[in-house]
Design a protein around this motif. Sequence first.
Motif, PDB file in Angstrom:
ATOM      1  N   LEU A 110      70.664 -48.667  37.595  1.00  0.00           N
ATOM      2  CA  LEU A 110      70.531 -49.672  36.550  1.00  0.00           C
ATOM      3  C   LEU A 110      69.772 -49.115  35.355  1.00  0.00           C
ATOM      4  O   LEU A 110      68.757 -48.430  35.497  1.00  0.00           O
ATOM      5  N   GLY A 111      70.264 -49.455  34.141  1.00  0.00           N
ATOM      6  CA  GLY A 111      69.614 -49.046  32.908  1.00  0.00           C
ATOM      7  C   GLY A 111      68.592 -50.055  32.442  1.00  0.00           C
ATOM      8  O   GLY A 111      68.234 -50.997  33.169  1.00  0.00           O
ATOM      9  N   GLU A 112      68.130 -49.904  31.229  1.00  0.00           N
ATOM     10  CA  GLU A 112      67.104 -50.793  30.692  1.00  0.00           C
ATOM     11  C   GLU A 112      67.601 -52.222  30.557  1.00  0.00           C
ATOM     12  O   GLU A 112      66.815 -53.172  30.645  1.00  0.00           O
ATOM     13  N   ASP A 113      68.905 -52.412  30.324  1.00  0.00           N
ATOM     14  CA  ASP A 113      69.446 -53.757  30.186  1.00  0.00           C
ATOM     15  C   ASP A 113      69.852 -54.367  31.514  1.00  0.00           C
ATOM     16  O   ASP A 113      70.419 -55.467  31.556  1.00  0.00           O
ATOM     17  N   GLY A 114      69.571 -53.676  32.609  1.00  0.00           N
ATOM     18  CA  GLY A 114      69.905 -54.207  33.923  1.00  0.00           C
ATOM     19  C   GLY A 114      71.341 -53.986  34.342  1.00  0.00           C
ATOM     20  O   GLY A 114      71.747 -54.440  35.415  1.00  0.00           O
ATOM     21  N   ARG A 115      72.123 -53.299  33.517  1.00  0.00           N
ATOM     22  CA  ARG A 115      73.520 -53.037  33.851  1.00  0.00           C
ATOM     23  C   ARG A 115      73.669 -51.638  34.440  1.00  0.00           C
ATOM     24  O   ARG A 115      72.922 -50.721  34.074  1.00  0.00           O
ATOM     25  N   ARG A 150      59.275 -48.343  34.129  1.00  0.00           N
ATOM     26  CA  ARG A 150      58.703 -49.487  33.420  1.00  0.00           C
ATOM     27  C   ARG A 150      59.722 -50.165  32.515  1.00  0.00           C
ATOM     28  O   ARG A 150      59.655 -51.374  32.268  1.00  0.00           O
ATOM     29  N   LYS A 151      60.682 -49.401  32.042  1.00  0.00           N
ATOM     30  CA  LYS A 151      61.722 -49.956  31.174  1.00  0.00           C
ATOM     31  C   LYS A 151      62.829 -50.660  31.958  1.00  0.00           C
ATOM     32  O   LYS A 151      63.732 -51.238  31.359  1.00  0.00           O
ATOM     33  N   GLY A 152      62.739 -50.612  33.267  1.00  0.00           N
ATOM     34  CA  GLY A 152      63.716 -51.320  34.092  1.00  0.00           C
ATOM     35  C   GLY A 152      64.708 -50.438  34.811  1.00  0.00           C
ATOM     36  O   GLY A 152      65.568 -50.941  35.537  1.00  0.00           O
ATOM     37  N   ARG A 153      64.609 -49.127  34.620  1.00  0.00           N
ATOM     38  CA  ARG A 153      65.555 -48.230  35.298  1.00  0.00           C
ATOM     39  C   ARG A 153      65.174 -48.109  36.775  1.00  0.00           C
ATOM     40  O   ARG A 153      64.031 -47.852  37.109  1.00  0.00           O
ATOM     41  N   ARG A 154      66.156 -48.247  37.628  1.00  0.00           N
ATOM     42  CA  ARG A 154      65.924 -48.171  39.065  1.00  0.00           C
ATOM     43  C   ARG A 154      67.272 -48.062  39.776  1.00  0.00           C
ATOM     44  O   ARG A 154      68.323 -48.198  39.147  1.00  0.00           O
ATOM     45  N   VAL A 155      67.200 -47.824  41.062  1.00  0.00           N
ATOM     46  CA  VAL A 155      68.403 -47.721  41.895  1.00  0.00           C
ATOM     47  C   VAL A 155      68.420 -48.885  42.870  1.00  0.00           C
ATOM     48  O   VAL A 155      67.403 -49.183  43.510  1.00  0.00           O
TER      49      VAL A 155
END
Length: 397
Positions: A64-69, A325-330
Amino acid sequence: MEVVPVGIIRRKVIDWLGRELLGESAVTPGTEELAERVVWAEAARETCASYVSACLAGCEFRFLGEDGRPELDRAAWLWNVSPNPVQSRAELVRAIVRRMLVETGEAVVVPVGAGVSQRIYLADSYSRREVPGSDTVYTSVSVQGSTEVAPRSMLSGELYVFRAEEPSVLRLMRSMDAAYDELAATFASSSRSRNASQWLLTLDQSQVGTGEQQERVREQLQANVRRFVRSQNAVMPLYRGQSLQKLSTDSTRGSNGSASDLISVRKDAYEMVAESMRIPVSLLYGNTNNFAEVFNAFLTVAVDDKARAMAEEISRKTYPLEEWRKGRRVVIDTTHVRHVDVFAVAQQAQALVGSGIDCPNEVRALTGQPPIPEGWADSYQMTLNNQTLGGGPDGAA
């Protein structure tokens, strides 16, 4: 600090009837002495691991990127399509789960290269050196039987390290497996001895010659008798002074008890393994009663737990703190594990869209359908006849 070598030992597993099971299978170091034994506990563990691996192999690893997509970058390609030139994603995931749950309890995935040429491999074996307060050092990392793929020492921060249980828990489970298998082997040996065919070959004259010559004659006689006994239509030539007699045995004595004991041990071993791996026992037996509830429990306690642990490990080794912190995750999406019949879930899908929880394209993704390339399919909707009945602070009706 002690260096701990970690690897797998290849050997054949033979059941109590002499049939080969699982071909060349992998076991943890120290259990090769149990190669020829009843392997019901190990078979149950293999079955449980196959259920978990089949579920995880069908899940999407969403980066997932910063926008959650989801982002379709190189990491997503490696974990969802092609990790390396010789394995598909499903093959790699199955191997990882089996290494975690059946073999060593720890699966180490080695990144090789960088950028568009990066690949990931499951390590065959390695030596691990714990460093208090710092990264664990991995040396002699073998990939596909060679240490040339990863020729240097690597730190745990450079690798994906997946663990199923604590080492003490794994040792306890292995001890329980061995106890059940040895108990079953005892009953199997008793049954085999009771039903074995025994013959007595009598020779009137004593053997002559050296000890080695007598041994060769004895082996030849035993081989001749063995071929005669196992053949349906055979002739056994006997010379003067020789006689062959079958020993009488009571093969029915206690046979029912021995068979029931074997079945009882097998059942108890399967239940013990299933409970230790948090898998409903009815799944191992193929019982379809209350299957939906049983399968939901299996996904919750056995699959989701592994999916979260793997996703966390990939996230922390892929994204630094600022990116996280920007929302990037797996996220490993387990919502597609179950087969979805669009006609059976049509009413629930309508409720999700009509209540504004999901947009039409999100629902289509859940049902395995391609998205609609229209703007309205990505918008959230609300059923217009949802109105208040009055009684609120403003008294509106």
